[in-house]
Design a protein around this motif. Structure first.
Motif, short mmCIF file in Angstrom:
data_model
loop_
_atom_site.label_atom_id
_atom_site.label_comp_id
_atom_site.label_asym_id
_atom_site.label_seq_id
_atom_site.Cartn_x
_atom_site.Cartn_y
_atom_site.Cartn_z
N THR A 192 0.82 -1.22 0.00
CA THR A 192 0.00 0.00 0.00
C THR A 192 0.86 1.27 0.00
OG1 THR A 192 -0.15 -0.07 2.42
CG2 THR A 192 -1.92 -1.13 1.17
N SER A 193 2.13 1.13 -0.23
CA SER A 193 3.04 2.29 -0.21
C SER A 193 2.86 3.14 -1.46
CB SER A 193 4.49 1.81 -0.13
OG SER A 193 4.83 1.09 -1.32
N GLU B 161 -6.01 -1.93 -3.33
CA GLU B 161 -6.70 -0.63 -3.27
C GLU B 161 -7.00 -0.11 -4.68
OE1 GLU B 161 -4.89 1.31 0.78
OE2 GLU B 161 -3.76 1.60 -1.07
N THR C 288 -5.11 5.73 -5.11
CA THR C 288 -5.26 5.87 -3.66
C THR C 288 -4.01 6.46 -3.04
OG1 THR C 288 -6.81 4.01 -3.57
CG2 THR C 288 -5.74 4.64 -1.51
N TRP C 289 -2.85 6.03 -3.49
CA TRP C 289 -1.58 6.49 -2.91
C TRP C 289 -1.42 8.00 -3.06
CZ3 TRP C 289 2.21 8.78 -6.03
CH2 TRP C 289 1.99 8.67 -7.41
N THR D 191 -3.73 10.22 -2.75
CA THR D 191 -4.64 10.95 -1.87
C THR D 191 -4.09 11.03 -0.45
OG1 THR D 191 -5.91 8.98 -1.17
CG2 THR D 191 -6.57 10.06 -3.22
N ARG D 192 -3.00 10.32 -0.18
CA ARG D 192 -2.41 10.32 1.16
C ARG D 192 -1.43 11.48 1.31
NH1 ARG D 192 -2.06 4.17 0.44
NH2 ARG D 192 -3.95 3.43 1.48
N ARG E 98 6.55 11.73 -1.72
CA ARG E 98 6.16 10.67 -0.81
C ARG E 98 7.18 9.54 -0.67
NH1 ARG E 98 1.99 13.18 -2.93
NH2 ARG E 98 0.01 13.31 -1.78
#
Length: 240
Positions: A62-63, A128, A132-133, A135-136, A209
């Motif tokens: 999920t990174s 996911e 998605t990544w 949005t973090r 990120r």
């Protein structure tokens, strides 16, 4: 000489001489020790290098690194598709050369990212939704605004599962297939400029990120090369 030695005619035994063979053996032993010392130093140096590499944590499924690798592969695959369509639809050498460069570069980079996931022991498809990544929060706790507006090329905010920034719709791809000559060139340049802008947005997002060396290096190269190509394509589009 003692009386016994005089009587028997014997002479004192000579002191043992230093054997040449023994001297050579000593030198060989020293050489072996020296070689072993070099080997030990080399092994230690290699181990230090390996430990410094191993100190970098392996990305999780999920990174941001894994999400970027998966999503950018999809993004690049469409870039290759668009480039090959226009290459067959025009005889303009400038456009054909650009299309070939885009297709080969993005195919190679997609292969790199496939290899990352394999080496990290992660599946090529994540659990996911795509995007998605992005949005973090960034590594500094902020959003993507540090590198831009925090939105895709179309100005829409990133949402999990939403289309990746800059992707052409199926209808746009189908339209490009029906065109030829200058019409195909113009539509390709319009679509690819937006496509590159979206790729730059994604690359900048992962730069915010990630500190993983291979990811940072590739993402920065995407930002640099595709920003330059956007300028080129804008000038080509203006000529048409």
């Amino acid at each position: 000489m003692t009386a016994l030695e005089t009587a028997t005619g014997s002479m004192p035994a000579a002191a043992p001489s230093r054997s040449p063979r023994r001297g050579r053996g000593g030198r060989v032993a020293v050489a072996v020790v020296a070689v072993l010392a070099v080997v030990v130093v080399a092994v230690a140096a290699f181990s230090v290098g390996r430990l410094s590499t191993l100190a970098e944590p392996t990305p999780t499924t999920t990174s941001a690194e894994a999400g970027f690798a998966r999503d950018m592969q999809v993004h690049h695959q469409q870039g290759v598709e668009l480039a090959m369509i226009v290459r067959d639809a025009t005889s303009d050498e400038e456009v054909r050369l650009l299309a070939y460069d885009i297709a080969t570069t993005q195919a190679q980079q997609a292969g790199q990212m496939y290899g990352w996931l394999a080496s990290w022991g992660l599946p090529q498809a994540g659990r996911e939704p795509s995007m998605t990544w992005m949005t973090r929060p960034a590594a500094d706790g902020s959003g993507h605004a540090s590198h831009g507006a925090g939105s895709g090329a179309d100005g829409a905010a990133h949402q999990p599962g939403a289309p990746m920034p800059g992707l052409a719709t199926p209808e746009q791809v189908a339209e490009l297939r029906t065109l030829s000559g200058v019409d195909a060139e113009v539509r390709f340049l319009e679509l690819m400029i937006a496509h590159h802008q979206g790729a730059v947005d994604m690359a900048e997002a992962v730069l915010d990120r990630s500190s993983t060396e291979v990811v940072v290096a590739l993402a920065q190269s995407i930002v640099d090369s595709q920003t330059s190509e956007i300028e080129l394509m804008e000038s080509m589009l203006a000529e048409r």
